[in-house]
Design a protein around this motif. Structure first.
Motif, PDB file in Angstrom:
ATOM      1  N   ILE A 159       0.850  -1.196   0.000  1.00  0.00           N
ATOM      2  CA  ILE A 159       0.000   0.000   0.000  1.00  0.00           C
ATOM      3  C   ILE A 159       0.881   1.239   0.000  1.00  0.00           C
ATOM      4  O   ILE A 159       1.657   1.455   0.937  1.00  0.00           O
ATOM      5  N   ASN A 160       0.778   2.028  -1.043  1.00  0.00           N
ATOM      6  CA  ASN A 160       1.535   3.276  -1.127  1.00  0.00           C
ATOM      7  C   ASN A 160       0.708   4.385  -0.481  1.00  0.00           C
ATOM      8  O   ASN A 160      -0.402   4.682  -0.913  1.00  0.00           O
ATOM      9  N   CYS A 161       1.218   4.974   0.598  1.00  0.00           N
ATOM     10  CA  CYS A 161       0.521   6.034   1.337  1.00  0.00           C
ATOM     11  C   CYS A 161       1.189   7.370   1.038  1.00  0.00           C
ATOM     12  O   CYS A 161       2.390   7.529   1.284  1.00  0.00           O
ATOM     13  N   ARG A 162       0.416   8.310   0.533  1.00  0.00           N
ATOM     14  CA  ARG A 162       1.044   9.573   0.135  1.00  0.00           C
ATOM     15  C   ARG A 162       0.105  10.747   0.389  1.00  0.00           C
ATOM     16  O   ARG A 162      -1.123  10.599   0.470  1.00  0.00           O
ATOM     17  N   ASP A 210       0.304  -2.285  -4.879  1.00  0.00           N
ATOM     18  CA  ASP A 210      -1.000  -2.802  -5.287  1.00  0.00           C
ATOM     19  C   ASP A 210      -2.066  -1.722  -5.162  1.00  0.00           C
ATOM     20  O   ASP A 210      -2.944  -1.584  -6.013  1.00  0.00           O
ATOM     21  N   VAL A 211      -1.992  -0.986  -4.062  1.00  0.00           N
ATOM     22  CA  VAL A 211      -3.002   0.032  -3.761  1.00  0.00           C
ATOM     23  C   VAL A 211      -2.295   1.336  -3.411  1.00  0.00           C
ATOM     24  O   VAL A 211      -1.294   1.322  -2.694  1.00  0.00           O
ATOM     25  N   THR A 232      -6.698   3.828  -5.061  1.00  0.00           N
ATOM     26  CA  THR A 232      -6.782   3.185  -6.374  1.00  0.00           C
ATOM     27  C   THR A 232      -5.986   1.900  -6.395  1.00  0.00           C
ATOM     28  O   THR A 232      -4.972   1.760  -5.698  1.00  0.00           O
ATOM     29  N   HIS A 233      -6.461   0.964  -7.202  1.00  0.00           N
ATOM     30  CA  HIS A 233      -5.690  -0.246  -7.493  1.00  0.00           C
ATOM     31  C   HIS A 233      -4.716   0.129  -8.599  1.00  0.00           C
ATOM     32  O   HIS A 233      -5.124   0.409  -9.732  1.00  0.00           O
ATOM     33  N   HIS A 277     -11.557  -8.534  -5.526  1.00  0.00           N
ATOM     34  CA  HIS A 277     -12.062  -8.340  -6.888  1.00  0.00           C
ATOM     35  C   HIS A 277     -11.000  -7.776  -7.838  1.00  0.00           C
ATOM     36  O   HIS A 277     -11.191  -7.797  -9.050  1.00  0.00           O
ATOM     37  N   VAL A 278      -9.895  -7.250  -7.286  1.00  0.00           N
ATOM     38  CA  VAL A 278      -8.906  -6.608  -8.147  1.00  0.00           C
ATOM     39  C   VAL A 278      -7.529  -7.265  -8.103  1.00  0.00           C
ATOM     40  O   VAL A 278      -6.764  -7.148  -9.062  1.00  0.00           O
TER      41      VAL A 278
END
Length: 536
Positions: A159-162, A210-211, A232-233, A277-278
């Motif tokens: 998970i990229n947090c920005r 991934d996200v 977003t995916h 789902h993704v």
């Protein structure tokens, strides 16, 4: 057509064929060919087939006119059996279909069975060679899907947090705090790692996330800020969550005010719900997330068979990805089975709940959600008031945006005798979880806490909120029955008693009032069951 909750149906094709209405009640669909007709539509592209195709599959040995008559008769019987959901089945002169907006099919819900020995439409006996050919092809397709879902090594969800802002100071820092809080809430429930870009560009060769969770704070001119959150995916650019809200004070992010905490909790919950789902289906974290999510839906129904299924789903999730959170949920399920008297022999359930909670803590000692879940097990199973309070307080301090943490603190404060603190903590949990699909779990808990705190009116409000969200919730109905009787609303109490008789096998007013083992301990301890005797 606008499908309501009550008119939606769920079709199960894995194992024996079954259809349930929006309240989870099994519909009486008799006749193998009638069942087969509905199953074929459910598994067809767009849930639609030409009339002639259906006739050939089910009545291949009949002439065209007789086959057509048989199909018309089958459709008539199906509509009758579907009752209020009859409009879900559509037909015209050339085709027959199901309205996808009103139908859920287990095989299409991303979760395929763990055991490849499970059979599609098990035991269905149509006795038509064309149908048997179709069924063999569908079963082969299921086996292929199972093979593709075999796990690879778990690497965790990245998970990229920005924070997106031109201001490198305060706004950027607070934006990063918020995006990381969302990432942390996700990582408590699935195996995940957080990745930050705020200290500079990613190094060459760094894996693609991934996200991506991004936040943006924009001053609106009156001292407040507009907050925009988007997840977003990354590989597909699909938006998993987005929200725009106003913040009067930026400090609300640091102090975890209700509006901010609710958004963090909501964002993480919705993102987790969409991950299966993704993400690639061969990743164990994908499968485990889907299995555990389904397990939560089953667990929070509090129904006997659903609790057993929930335990199996959590067990499968753990086998796919050995994350301690799945053991913590399994421990809570066993405890719930014991409390709800879902199984005859209680001691093995208690022993297993304790063993599972120890293993969960060993595997995930730093997981705040694990602390929140197992605190209840320690309180109920071990009577460890000090340990429960320590775990719950730690969970709230480390993640004040977690409705689970606040609920665990409420229950810990009840044990320690701080009723006012327990009520406040429970109310906060309900506010944070207001948009959760499991909202009734917190509302029911708040109803019980309000009973313990001698606040019958607040208890009624919470109980009514719970049954609005979950019309088949047994615990909420039990407490409402007693509370209505206590308030002299005997007509409402009688209506709830009649509802309980329908949704809870073996229920009776006599059992509720006189059976000390019936799961209404707080009501019994408070002497609130006596008014029910007026209904006996």
């Amino acid at each position: 057509m606008n499908q309501t909750h009550a008119n939606k149906i769920t079709i199960s094709v894995l194992g024996p064929f079954q259809v349930r209405d929006g309240d989870g009640v099994v519909l009486p669909l008799k006749g193998a060919k009638n069942q087969a007709l509905l199953a074929m539509l459910a598994l067809s592209p767009d849930m639609s087939r030409p009339r002639r195709w259906l006739e050939d599959k089910l009545w291949s040995t009949f002439g065209p006119e007789q086959a057509s008559a048989n199909l018309r008769q089958a459709l008539s019987k199906l509509r009758s059996a579907l009752g209020p959901s009859a409009d879900t089945l559509c037909a015209d002169r050339s085709s027959v279909s199901l309205d996808p907006r009103g139908v859920t099919v287990d095989l299409l819900e991303e979760v395929v069975p763990e055991d490849d020995r499970i059979e599609l439409l098990q035991g269905i006996d149509v006795r038509d060679p064309e149908f048997e050919d179709w069924l063999r092809q569908e079963r082969a397709a299921l086996l292929s899907k199972l093979a593709k879902a075999s796990p690879s090594d778990s690497r965790g969800i990245l998970i990229n947090c920005r924070a997106l802002t031109e201001d490198p100071g305060r706004e950027r820092m607070l934006g990063e705090v918020l995006s990381n809080q969302i990432g942390e809430n996700i990582a408590e429930q699935v195996r995940a790692w957080r990745q930050s870009e705020c200290d500079g560009p990613l190094p060459e060769g760094a894996p693609t996330s991934d996200v991506q969770v991004s936040t943006q704070l924009i001053p609106n001119g009156d001292g407040g800020h507009a907050l925009f959150i988007k997840a977003t995916h990354q590989p597909s650019a699909r938006i998993l969550y987005s929200k725009l809200q106003q913040l009067d004070r930026l400090e609300d992010i640091l102090t975890a005010e209700i509006a901010v905490s609710r958004t963090v909790f909501e964002a993480a919950d919705q993102i987790i719900g969409k991950l299966p789902h993704v993400l690639e289906k061969d990743r164990p974290e994908t499968r485990s997330t889907a299995l555990s999510r389904l397990g939560l839906y089953r667990m929070f129904s509090f129904e006997k068979d659903a609790l057993r299924e929930a335990y199996g789903l959590m067990d499968q999730a753990f086998k796919r990805d050995q994350n301690g959170i799945y053991l913590a949920w399994a421990s809570m399920i066993r405890l719930t089975q014991m409390i709800e008297m879902a199984e005859a022999d209680q001691q093995p359930l208690l022993d297993e709940a304790v063993e599972l909670h120890y293993r969960a803590m060993e595997l995930a000692p730093d997981n705040v959600l694990v602390h929140a879940i197992v605190s209840k097990v320690r309180g109920t199973a071990l009577g460890d008031t000090a340990g429960v309070l320590d775990l719950a307080q730690n969970a709230v301090e480390r993640n004040p945006a977690s409705a689970f943490a606040w609920k665990s603190l409420s229950e810990a404060l009840i044990l320690s005798g701080d009723l006012d603190g327990a009520f406040t903590a429970s109310a906060r949990a309900c506010l944070i979880a207001r948009t959760s699909p499991f909202k009734h779990f917190w509302d029911t808990g708040h109803c019980i806490v309000a009973v313990a705190c001698n606040r019958p009116q607040e208890a009624i409000e919470a109980g009514e909120a719970a049954v609005r969200s979950a019309p088949l919730s047994r615990p909420a109905h039990r407490h409402l029955l007693a509370l209505y009787a206590l308030e002299g609303q005997l007509d409402k109490a009688q209506a709830v008693a009649e509802k309980l008789a329908k949704i809870e096998p073996g229920f009776s007013l006599d059992r509720l009032v006189n059976d000390d083992s019936y799961p209404v301990r707080t009501l019994r301890n408070k002497g609130m069951l006596e008014p029910i005797r007026a209904l006996l």
